[in-house]
Enzyme design. Sequence first.
Site, PDB file in Angstrom:
ATOM      1  N   ARG A 148      64.327   6.577  19.551  1.00  0.00           N
ATOM      2  CA  ARG A 148      65.446   7.490  19.778  1.00  0.00           C
ATOM      3  C   ARG A 148      65.409   8.684  18.834  1.00  0.00           C
ATOM      4  O   ARG A 148      65.825   9.788  19.204  1.00  0.00           O
ATOM      5  CB  ARG A 148      66.763   6.711  19.663  1.00  0.00           C
ATOM      6  CG  ARG A 148      67.004   5.799  20.865  1.00  0.00           C
ATOM      7  CD  ARG A 148      68.003   4.693  20.562  1.00  0.00           C
ATOM      8  NE  ARG A 148      68.348   3.909  21.754  1.00  0.00           N
ATOM      9  CZ  ARG A 148      67.590   2.950  22.255  1.00  0.00           C
ATOM     10  NH1 ARG A 148      66.429   2.652  21.672  1.00  0.00           N
ATOM     11  NH2 ARG A 148      67.980   2.273  23.340  1.00  0.00           N
ATOM     12  N   SER A 184      72.305  -3.059  29.465  1.00  0.00           N
ATOM     13  CA  SER A 184      70.952  -2.666  29.068  1.00  0.00           C
ATOM     14  C   SER A 184      71.048  -1.385  28.261  1.00  0.00           C
ATOM     15  O   SER A 184      71.500  -0.358  28.766  1.00  0.00           O
ATOM     16  CB  SER A 184      70.062  -2.442  30.296  1.00  0.00           C
ATOM     17  OG  SER A 184      68.877  -1.749  29.927  1.00  0.00           O
ATOM     18  N   ARG A 200      55.849 -10.454  21.498  1.00  0.00           N
ATOM     19  CA  ARG A 200      56.884 -11.349  20.979  1.00  0.00           C
ATOM     20  C   ARG A 200      56.518 -12.818  21.202  1.00  0.00           C
ATOM     21  O   ARG A 200      56.839 -13.670  20.368  1.00  0.00           O
ATOM     22  CB  ARG A 200      58.243 -11.007  21.581  1.00  0.00           C
ATOM     23  CG  ARG A 200      58.695  -9.605  21.218  1.00  0.00           C
ATOM     24  CD  ARG A 200      60.176  -9.394  21.358  1.00  0.00           C
ATOM     25  NE  ARG A 200      60.506  -7.984  21.143  1.00  0.00           N
ATOM     26  CZ  ARG A 200      60.647  -7.430  19.950  1.00  0.00           C
ATOM     27  NH1 ARG A 200      60.500  -8.164  18.859  1.00  0.00           N
ATOM     28  NH2 ARG A 200      60.932  -6.148  19.832  1.00  0.00           N
ATOM     29  N   LYS A 207      62.143  -0.158  15.513  1.00  0.00           N
ATOM     30  CA  LYS A 207      61.448   0.414  16.664  1.00  0.00           C
ATOM     31  C   LYS A 207      62.401   1.130  17.609  1.00  0.00           C
ATOM     32  O   LYS A 207      62.100   2.236  18.095  1.00  0.00           O
ATOM     33  CB  LYS A 207      60.665  -0.680  17.405  1.00  0.00           C
ATOM     34  CG  LYS A 207      59.756  -0.164  18.519  1.00  0.00           C
ATOM     35  CD  LYS A 207      58.683  -1.175  18.855  1.00  0.00           C
ATOM     36  CE  LYS A 207      59.210  -2.368  19.598  1.00  0.00           C
ATOM     37  NZ  LYS A 207      59.302  -2.137  21.047  1.00  0.00           N
ATOM     38  N   ASP A 245      65.830 -10.028  22.450  1.00  0.00           N
ATOM     39  CA  ASP A 245      64.455 -10.053  21.947  1.00  0.00           C
ATOM     40  C   ASP A 245      64.156 -11.303  21.138  1.00  0.00           C
ATOM     41  O   ASP A 245      62.989 -11.663  20.957  1.00  0.00           O
ATOM     42  CB  ASP A 245      64.186  -8.823  21.076  1.00  0.00           C
ATOM     43  CG  ASP A 245      64.035  -7.547  21.884  1.00  0.00           C
ATOM     44  OD1 ASP A 245      63.748  -7.649  23.094  1.00  0.00           O
ATOM     45  OD2 ASP A 245      64.200  -6.461  21.314  1.00  0.00           O
ATOM     46  N   GLY A 290      58.700  -0.103  27.712  1.00  0.00           N
ATOM     47  CA  GLY A 290      59.788   0.077  28.659  1.00  0.00           C
ATOM     48  C   GLY A 290      60.828   1.051  28.147  1.00  0.00           C
ATOM     49  O   GLY A 290      61.461   1.775  28.934  1.00  0.00           O
TER      50      GLY A 290
END
Length: 434
Positions: free
Chosen positions: A28, A167, A386, A23, A313, A93
């Site tokens: 990207r 991040s 999740r 993902k 995650d 996000g």
Amino acid sequence: MSKKLYIEPQNPLTGEATLPGDKSISHRALLLNAIATGSATIKGIFLSKDVRSTMTALQTLGTKIFFNQDGTLQVEADSFREPKYPLDCGNSGTTFRILLGILATEPFHSTLFGDQSLCERPMGRLTSPLRKFGVQVDGRDGGNKPPISLRGIEQMPFFSYEMPMASAQVKTALMLMGLRGNGAHILGGKNSRDHTERMLQRMGAKIDVSGGDVRIWPSNIRAIDMDVPGDFSSAAFLIIAALIVPESHIQLRNVNLNPTRTGFLNVLLRMGAHIEIENERNNSGEPVGDIRVRYSELKATEVTPKEVPALIDEIPLFAVAALFAEGESKVFGAKELRYKESDRIRAISHTLIAMGASIVEREDGFSIRGAQTLMGAKVSSFHDHRIAMATAVAALRARSPTEIFDSDCIGISFPQFPWLVKKLGGEICHIGAK
């Protein structure tokens, strides 16, 4: 009518599976090719709800994106145009933050918003430096929560910026601001995902990466064809399922093994997990391989703040593994989880406690003493993909059936999850619920 996930426990998982495309890389591949010169063909892109949000936003900005007859996706970049409507980022996000960085260098007005969950997520780590560099930014909660409006600047000055915490999304946004402006020096990105750096290097960007810090110069990048490898974050759910359900033995093919993504594997290996990596190779600048997993008797471990960025995650899944590990497992330095699609520390703790587990919740993590016994229960997904899937994995080892309400959210990142679990032998299905 929303859906609920129904899980019958205790069936071993066996066989092999191929995961959907990564993902993070799918996002990207669209975003970076949209600001490049030329046309790119993308194979294996994962069109989850989140990635579709990126695709739709780019199309609204003028990027031509369409399917070829062979199922690949074509991206043809063009100059962005001022959007007539606010850009809907859905639950993503990644879409929101990276687009915010790109649009900071476009001299027109744009507004980004998302669903209820996204609009409660703080964006100050990005909006604060944007204002500092001269971008007009406005939004809720002092301009730090969506919807956020901005008017970019055509000549972004050179800037040096140290991120308060690692991040990959914020780092990517800042890199693209420097790339499309007058360069940048970004510090504090150690241990965060490096997919953007790898992709930009292949696209011809002038970039230097050292110890997690990035120095980037103004560059014209060229579009590149890509073959997106399988998503490790999706693979992680099946890995834990196989590790905790007795007699399980599975193989997952063509999985992304980027070291900034596989910190979870390192943690599992020191817990005594039987995991083997086979057929390692390179795919579009990313290391990939096949993962073989067998049921294992796990031992407790601690996850340190330094490790958190590489497995952020997977921490809800770590909680599930810890339930069946001998000894006390702990997580420290994961406060960022409280600002995801849900408060994931609270959500996973609350859900597993409802299933009979004992967990000590802290502000930045939790402690779990195993091995424990779970009972099936009727629980909520917290509208978080999740949390829904981590709960489903735990339910595979419970003593009785489990129902997870509002499980539609799984489609945000891994809609194939129930089907793949069933393919491997698990008793799981989606059914309607009021």
